[in-house]
Design a protein around this motif. Structure first.
Motif, PDB file in Angstrom:
ATOM      1  N   VAL A  76       0.819  -1.205   0.000  1.00 26.88           N
ATOM      2  CA  VAL A  76       0.000   0.000   0.000  1.00 26.88           C
ATOM      3  C   VAL A  76       0.859   1.265   0.000  1.00 26.88           C
ATOM      4  CG1 VAL A  76      -1.689   1.343   1.314  1.00 26.88           C
ATOM      5  CG2 VAL A  76      -1.976  -1.099   1.068  1.00 26.88           C
ATOM      6  N   ALA A  77       2.030   1.192   0.657  1.00 25.94           N
ATOM      7  CA  ALA A  77       2.888   2.374   0.711  1.00 25.94           C
ATOM      8  C   ALA A  77       3.718   2.521  -0.559  1.00 25.94           C
ATOM      9  CB  ALA A  77       3.801   2.312   1.928  1.00 25.94           C
ATOM     10  N   GLY A  78       3.666   1.537  -1.429  1.00 24.43           N
ATOM     11  CA  GLY A  78       4.385   1.627  -2.697  1.00 24.43           C
ATOM     12  C   GLY A  78       5.886   1.496  -2.569  1.00 24.43           C
ATOM     13  N   LEU A  79       6.340   0.755  -1.580  1.00 23.85           N
ATOM     14  CA  LEU A  79       7.780   0.578  -1.407  1.00 23.85           C
ATOM     15  C   LEU A  79       8.349  -0.236  -2.566  1.00 23.85           C
ATOM     16  CD1 LEU A  79       7.933  -0.223   2.415  1.00 23.85           C
ATOM     17  CD2 LEU A  79       8.129   1.990   1.264  1.00 23.85           C
ATOM     18  N   VAL A  80       9.580   0.083  -2.926  1.00 25.75           N
ATOM     19  CA  VAL A  80      10.259  -0.569  -4.039  1.00 25.75           C
ATOM     20  C   VAL A  80      11.547  -1.191  -3.503  1.00 25.75           C
ATOM     21  CG1 VAL A  80      11.393  -0.169  -6.261  1.00 25.75           C
ATOM     22  CG2 VAL A  80       9.302   1.063  -5.699  1.00 25.75           C
ATOM     23  N   ALA A  81      11.822  -2.415  -3.913  1.00 28.50           N
ATOM     24  CA  ALA A  81      13.039  -3.102  -3.468  1.00 28.50           C
ATOM     25  C   ALA A  81      14.255  -2.230  -3.758  1.00 28.50           C
ATOM     26  CB  ALA A  81      13.171  -4.446  -4.168  1.00 28.50           C
ATOM     27  N   GLY A  82      15.127  -2.099  -2.764  1.00 29.23           N
ATOM     28  CA  GLY A  82      16.360  -1.349  -2.928  1.00 29.23           C
ATOM     29  C   GLY A  82      16.295   0.094  -2.472  1.00 29.23           C
ATOM     30  N   GLU A  83      15.104   0.651  -2.295  1.00 27.70           N
ATOM     31  CA  GLU A  83      15.059   2.042  -1.837  1.00 27.70           C
ATOM     32  C   GLU A  83      15.350   2.099  -0.340  1.00 27.70           C
ATOM     33  OE1 GLU A  83      11.311   4.310  -1.937  1.00 27.70           O
ATOM     34  OE2 GLU A  83      10.248   2.413  -1.981  1.00 27.70           O
ATOM     35  N   THR A  84      15.846   3.237   0.114  1.00 26.95           N
ATOM     36  CA  THR A  84      16.213   3.411   1.513  1.00 26.95           C
ATOM     37  C   THR A  84      15.354   4.503   2.127  1.00 26.95           C
ATOM     38  OG1 THR A  84      18.489   2.773   1.028  1.00 26.95           O
ATOM     39  CG2 THR A  84      18.111   3.973   3.077  1.00 26.95           C
ATOM     40  N   LEU A  85      14.733   4.162   3.251  1.00 32.56           N
ATOM     41  CA  LEU A  85      13.933   5.115   4.019  1.00 32.56           C
ATOM     42  C   LEU A  85      14.341   5.010   5.483  1.00 32.56           C
ATOM     43  CD1 LEU A  85      10.423   4.413   2.468  1.00 32.56           C
ATOM     44  CD2 LEU A  85      11.636   6.586   2.348  1.00 32.56           C
ATOM     45  N   SER A  86      14.156   6.082   6.224  1.00 39.08           N
ATOM     46  CA  SER A  86      14.411   6.044   7.654  1.00 39.08           C
ATOM     47  C   SER A  86      13.348   5.189   8.339  1.00 39.08           C
ATOM     48  CB  SER A  86      14.388   7.459   8.240  1.00 39.08           C
ATOM     49  OG  SER A  86      13.064   7.975   8.188  1.00 39.08           O
ATOM     50  N   VAL A  87      13.648   4.729   9.545  1.00 40.02           N
ATOM     51  CA  VAL A  87      12.662   3.982  10.320  1.00 40.02           C
ATOM     52  C   VAL A  87      11.428   4.859  10.548  1.00 40.02           C
ATOM     53  CG1 VAL A  87      12.188   2.976  12.596  1.00 40.02           C
ATOM     54  CG2 VAL A  87      14.333   2.456  11.415  1.00 40.02           C
ATOM     55  N   ARG A  88      11.649   6.131  10.815  1.00 40.27           N
ATOM     56  CA  ARG A  88      10.528   7.072  11.031  1.00 40.27           C
ATOM     57  C   ARG A  88       9.612   7.117   9.811  1.00 40.27           C
ATOM     58  NH1 ARG A  88       9.753  11.322  14.440  1.00 40.27           N
ATOM     59  NH2 ARG A  88       8.757  13.172  13.623  1.00 40.27           N
ATOM     60  N   ASP A  89      10.193   7.208   8.624  1.00 42.01           N
ATOM     61  CA  ASP A  89       9.376   7.245   7.410  1.00 42.01           C
ATOM     62  C   ASP A  89       8.715   5.892   7.143  1.00 42.01           C
ATOM     63  OD1 ASP A  89       9.669   9.954   6.843  1.00 42.01           O
ATOM     64  OD2 ASP A  89      11.437   9.640   5.585  1.00 42.01           O
ATOM     65  N   LEU A  90       9.395   4.798   7.481  1.00 39.75           N
ATOM     66  CA  LEU A  90       8.761   3.475   7.339  1.00 39.75           C
ATOM     67  C   LEU A  90       7.588   3.329   8.302  1.00 39.75           C
ATOM     68  CD1 LEU A  90      11.865   1.198   6.847  1.00 39.75           C
ATOM     69  CD2 LEU A  90       9.966   1.478   5.231  1.00 39.75           C
ATOM     70  N   LEU A  91       7.726   3.865   9.511  1.00 40.60           N
ATOM     71  CA  LEU A  91       6.595   3.856  10.441  1.00 40.60           C
ATOM     72  C   LEU A  91       5.431   4.674   9.880  1.00 40.60           C
ATOM     73  CD1 LEU A  91       8.468   4.132  13.842  1.00 40.60           C
ATOM     74  CD2 LEU A  91       7.073   2.206  13.059  1.00 40.60           C
ATOM     75  N   ALA A  92       5.743   5.780   9.231  1.00 46.13           N
ATOM     76  CA  ALA A  92       4.689   6.566   8.589  1.00 46.13           C
ATOM     77  C   ALA A  92       4.037   5.765   7.460  1.00 46.13           C
ATOM     78  CB  ALA A  92       5.245   7.884   8.062  1.00 46.13           C
ATOM     79  N   CYS A  93       4.834   5.032   6.694  1.00 44.29           N
ATOM     80  CA  CYS A  93       4.273   4.176   5.636  1.00 44.29           C
ATOM     81  C   CYS A  93       3.339   3.131   6.232  1.00 44.29           C
ATOM     82  CB  CYS A  93       5.392   3.477   4.865  1.00 44.29           C
ATOM     83  SG  CYS A  93       6.361   4.559   3.798  1.00 44.29           S
ATOM     84  N   LEU A  94       3.666   2.637   7.406  1.00 44.92           N
ATOM     85  CA  LEU A  94       2.843   1.645   8.090  1.00 44.92           C
ATOM     86  C   LEU A  94       1.571   2.256   8.656  1.00 44.92           C
ATOM     87  CD1 LEU A  94       2.494  -1.193   9.447  1.00 44.92           C
ATOM     88  CD2 LEU A  94       3.787  -0.243  11.361  1.00 44.92           C
ATOM     89  N   LEU A  95       1.713   3.369   9.376  1.00 42.59           N
ATOM     90  CA  LEU A  95       0.606   3.913  10.153  1.00 42.59           C
ATOM     91  C   LEU A  95      -0.317   4.853   9.386  1.00 42.59           C
ATOM     92  CD1 LEU A  95       2.608   4.594  13.417  1.00 42.59           C
ATOM     93  CD2 LEU A  95       0.856   2.834  13.077  1.00 42.59           C
TER      94      LEU A  95
END
Length: 180
Positions: free
Chosen positions: A1-20
């Motif tokens: 749903v967050a549209g993550l792509v293999a190999g891209e780098t995000l901070s944990v904070r931004d990954l939590l935003a993608c989750l929540l």
């Protein structure tokens, strides 16, 4: 749903935003692997934490809430989990955001995540006012129906509300019953 792509780098904070914020199941697996090495070990950690919090009707089978006969919870337990999460200001900041700006990565341009919680949208029909909803998380599967766990503050009162199993039928404004 967050549209993550293999190999891209995000901070944990931004990954939590993608989750929540948009309910990105893809982010739940990335975070689980980062914390525990594999998602199965992370699920074990989730079950241990739920028991520590006093959850007696909860068992997790995956990090994202997708249907599984061994994945279940109760409204009481979700309220306990929300109360524990609210102890972390970062959780409230992210889970209380209508939108979240993600930076450009090697796999995606900069983009804006939009919350699935209609109560955070100032232009929406169920908006409760600035700062009233302090954190919220929606959920939906055909098996579980429309769900919502939300924390609110007003007039010196703090509340946590849980709605489980609401119908998946939106009204004329596009709002489902879990928000009413």
């Amino acid at each position: 749903v967050a549209g993550l792509v293999a190999g891209e780098t995000l901070s944990v904070r931004d990954l939590l935003a993608c989750l929540l914020v948009p309910s990105g199941n893809d982010a739940s697996y990335v975070l689980a692997r980062a914390v525990a090495g594999d998602w199965q070990s992370f699920v074990e950690m989730m079950n241990e934490k739920a028991a520590e919090l006093g959850c007696t009707g909860t068992h997790f089978a995956n990090p994202c809430g997708l249907p599984d006969d061994d994945h279940y919870t109760t409204a009481r337990d979700l309220a306990l989990i929300m109360e524990a999460a609210l102890q972390y200001p970062e959780f409230s900041e992210i889970a209380g955001s209508e939108t979240w700006e993600l930076p450009a990565t090697s796999g995606n341009p900069a983009r804006t995540l939009k919350s699935t919680d209609f109560m955070l949208n100032p232009d929406g029909p169920v908006y409760l006012g600035e700062g009233v909803v302090t954190a919220a998380k929606t959920g939906y599967t055909e098996d579980a129906g429309r769900c919502l766990v939300a924390a609110a503050q007003k007039d010196g009162m703090d509340l946590v509300g849980v709605v489980l199993g609401a119908e998946n039928v939106a009204d004329a404004s596009g709002v489902t019953p879990n928000f009413y």
